[in-house]
Design a protein around this motif. Structure first.
Motif, short mmCIF file in Angstrom:
data_model
loop_
_atom_site.label_atom_id
_atom_site.label_comp_id
_atom_site.label_asym_id
_atom_site.label_seq_id
_atom_site.Cartn_x
_atom_site.Cartn_y
_atom_site.Cartn_z
N ARG A 1 0.89 -1.22 0.16
CA ARG A 1 0.00 -0.08 -0.27
C ARG A 1 0.94 1.45 0.02
NH1 ARG A 1 -5.17 -0.62 -1.44
NH2 ARG A 1 -5.66 1.09 -0.01
N GLU A 2 0.48 2.28 -0.69
CA GLU A 2 1.41 3.42 -0.71
C GLU A 2 0.24 4.53 0.04
OE1 GLU A 2 3.65 3.04 -4.67
OE2 GLU A 2 1.71 4.25 -4.86
N TYR A 3 1.22 5.54 0.74
CA TYR A 3 0.26 6.63 1.26
C TYR A 3 0.80 7.96 0.73
CZ TYR A 3 0.05 3.40 5.41
OH TYR A 3 -0.34 2.46 6.47
N VAL A 4 -0.29 8.53 0.07
CA VAL A 4 -0.21 9.56 -0.82
C VAL A 4 -0.85 10.74 -0.37
CG1 VAL A 4 0.38 8.25 -3.03
CG2 VAL A 4 -1.85 8.90 -2.27
N LEU A 5 -0.40 11.89 -0.48
CA LEU A 5 -0.99 13.16 -0.26
C LEU A 5 -2.29 13.38 -0.86
CD1 LEU A 5 2.27 15.57 -0.59
CD2 LEU A 5 0.90 15.14 1.64
N THR A 6 -3.35 13.79 -0.02
CA THR A 6 -4.52 14.12 -0.67
C THR A 6 -4.48 15.54 -1.26
OG1 THR A 6 -5.31 15.04 1.53
CG2 THR A 6 -5.70 12.76 1.08
N ALA A 7 -5.60 15.98 -1.62
CA ALA A 7 -5.54 17.62 -2.00
C ALA A 7 -5.37 18.31 -0.65
CB ALA A 7 -6.79 17.97 -2.54
N ARG A 8 -5.92 17.97 0.41
CA ARG A 8 -5.71 18.65 1.56
C ARG A 8 -4.28 18.71 2.03
NH1 ARG A 8 -9.41 17.56 7.06
NH2 ARG A 8 -10.93 18.57 5.64
N GLY A 9 -3.66 17.48 1.87
CA GLY A 9 -2.36 17.45 2.43
C GLY A 9 -1.50 18.28 1.42
N LYS A 10 -1.71 18.23 0.19
CA LYS A 10 -1.03 19.22 -0.78
C LYS A 10 -0.82 20.59 -0.40
CE LYS A 10 -1.14 15.85 -4.53
NZ LYS A 10 -1.60 15.50 -5.79
N ARG A 11 -2.09 21.12 0.24
CA ARG A 11 -1.90 22.31 0.52
C ARG A 11 -1.27 22.86 1.69
NH1 ARG A 11 -6.85 25.36 0.15
NH2 ARG A 11 -5.43 26.96 0.56
N LEU A 12 -0.58 21.78 2.11
CA LEU A 12 0.63 21.73 3.26
C LEU A 12 1.96 22.42 2.56
CD1 LEU A 12 -0.18 19.08 5.53
CD2 LEU A 12 -0.46 21.26 6.16
N PHE A 13 2.01 22.50 1.25
CA PHE A 13 3.35 22.60 0.72
C PHE A 13 3.99 23.82 1.29
CE2 PHE A 13 5.98 24.07 -3.09
CZ PHE A 13 6.86 22.88 -3.08
N PRO A 14 3.03 25.11 1.14
CA PRO A 14 3.72 26.52 1.48
C PRO A 14 4.21 26.46 2.81
CG PRO A 14 1.57 26.46 0.52
CD PRO A 14 1.69 25.15 0.79
N VAL A 15 3.43 25.52 3.63
CA VAL A 15 3.78 25.35 5.28
C VAL A 15 5.52 24.70 5.29
CG1 VAL A 15 3.39 24.08 7.54
CG2 VAL A 15 1.63 25.25 6.08
N ILE A 16 5.26 23.71 4.65
CA ILE A 16 6.80 23.01 4.41
C ILE A 16 7.65 23.68 3.85
CG2 ILE A 16 8.13 20.88 3.72
CD1 ILE A 16 5.99 20.39 5.97
N VAL A 17 7.51 24.48 2.93
CA VAL A 17 8.55 25.36 2.23
C VAL A 17 8.88 26.57 3.17
CG1 VAL A 17 8.82 27.05 0.44
CG2 VAL A 17 7.85 24.87 -0.27
N ALA A 18 7.98 27.05 3.91
CA ALA A 18 8.13 28.06 4.82
C ALA A 18 9.35 27.62 5.91
CB ALA A 18 7.19 28.80 5.48
N MET A 19 9.06 26.44 6.33
CA MET A 19 9.71 25.77 7.55
C MET A 19 10.99 25.57 6.92
SD MET A 19 7.23 23.23 9.59
CE MET A 19 8.55 23.06 10.57
N ARG A 20 11.19 24.87 5.87
CA ARG A 20 12.61 24.80 5.09
C ARG A 20 13.44 25.98 4.96
NH1 ARG A 20 15.36 21.86 1.54
NH2 ARG A 20 14.27 19.88 1.64
N GLN A 21 12.66 27.03 4.39
CA GLN A 21 13.51 28.40 4.21
C GLN A 21 13.83 28.95 5.47
OE1 GLN A 21 10.60 30.41 1.77
NE2 GLN A 21 11.62 29.52 -0.25
N HIS B 1 18.35 29.89 9.38
CA HIS B 1 18.69 30.34 10.75
C HIS B 1 19.19 28.77 11.47
CE1 HIS B 1 16.46 34.00 10.82
NE2 HIS B 1 15.45 33.40 10.17
N LEU B 2 19.18 27.72 10.86
CA LEU B 2 19.86 26.65 11.58
C LEU B 2 21.05 26.03 11.02
CD1 LEU B 2 16.35 24.99 12.21
CD2 LEU B 2 17.78 26.61 13.67
N PHE B 3 21.63 26.70 9.98
CA PHE B 3 22.98 26.30 9.41
C PHE B 3 24.14 27.30 9.47
CE2 PHE B 3 19.74 23.48 7.63
CZ PHE B 3 20.23 22.36 7.43
N ALA B 4 25.18 26.79 9.67
CA ALA B 4 26.31 27.69 9.84
C ALA B 4 26.56 28.23 8.27
CB ALA B 4 27.75 26.95 10.58
N ARG B 5 27.43 29.28 8.00
CA ARG B 5 27.82 29.78 6.73
C ARG B 5 28.39 28.59 6.13
NH1 ARG B 5 28.35 35.02 6.26
NH2 ARG B 5 27.76 35.22 4.25
#
Length: 152
Positions: free
Chosen positions: A78-98, A103-107
Motif C-alpha cells: 500500500r502507498e501513502y499519498v498526499l490528498t488535496a488537503r495534504g498538498k495544501r501543506l506545501f507552503p507550510v513545509i517550504v516556509a519551514m525549510r526556508q 537560521h539553523l545552518f552555519a555559513r
C-alpha cells in the motif's frame, strides 16, 4: 495520560498543531512531498520505530492529509499519498525549510535546497503579502475572532 486534543480550539494554529504538531508527522509529510510513499521506505528515511510510524500514518490518514492506495507498481504494498488537503501543506513545509536554511545552518554548512524544476534555481523566499502585493510583517497584521457561519 493521553494528550489533550485541540480539535475544539478556536485557533487555527492550535488545530493545525493537533494534526501536525510532532516531528514525525511533519517529516512524513515532507517525505510524501519528496515521493516517499511506502511504509518501509518511510521507516528507512526517518529511522522511526514501526509502532510510531503506524500511529502517525493512521492519524494523518484520519485527518485527511494522506490516503492509502494500491501500489503503483502492482505489488501487494500500500502507498501513502498526499490528498488535496495534504498538498495544501506545501507552503507550510517550504516556509519551514526556508526558515531552517536561514537560521539553523552555519555559513557554508552542507544542506539541501528546494529547486524550481523549470528554472533550475532555488525557490524564492516565501513571504505573506497583502492584496496590493506588499510584503506583510507581523506588525502589519492582527488576529480577529470571527463568528461561525451557519449552513450553506
Amino acid at each position: 495520560m493521553p494528550r489533550k486534543t485541540m480539535k475544539d480550539e478556536p485557533c487555527p494554529v492550535a488545530r493545525c498543531v493537533d494534526v501536525l504538531g510532532d516531528r514525525w508527522s511533519l517529516l512524513i509529510v515532507r517525505d510524501a512531498f519528496d515521493g516517499i510513499c511506502r511504509f518501509g521506505d518511510l521507516q528507512r528515511s526517518l529511522g522511526v520505530a514501526r509502532n510510531i510510524l503506524s500511529d502517525r500514518l493512521r492519524k494523518l490518514v484520519d485527518a485527511g492529509v494522506l490516503e492509502t492506495r494500491e501500489a503503483s507498481d502492482g505489488t501487494a504494498y500500500r502507498e501513502y499519498v498526499l490528498t488535496a488537503r495534504g498538498k495544501r501543506l506545501f507552503p507550510v513545509i517550504v516556509a519551514m525549510r526556508q526558515w531552517g536554511e536561514k537560521h539553523l545552518f552555519a555559513r557554508g554548512e552542507r544542506h539541501s535546497v528546494l529547486i524550481d524544476k523549470r528554472t533550475g534555481k532555488p525557490v524564492p523566499l516565501m513571504s505573506p503579502m497583502g492584496k496590493d502585493g506588499a510584503v506583510l510583517n507581523p506588525d502589519a497584521t492582527e488576529v480577529r475572532k470571527v463568528a461561525g457561519h451557519t449552513g450553506s
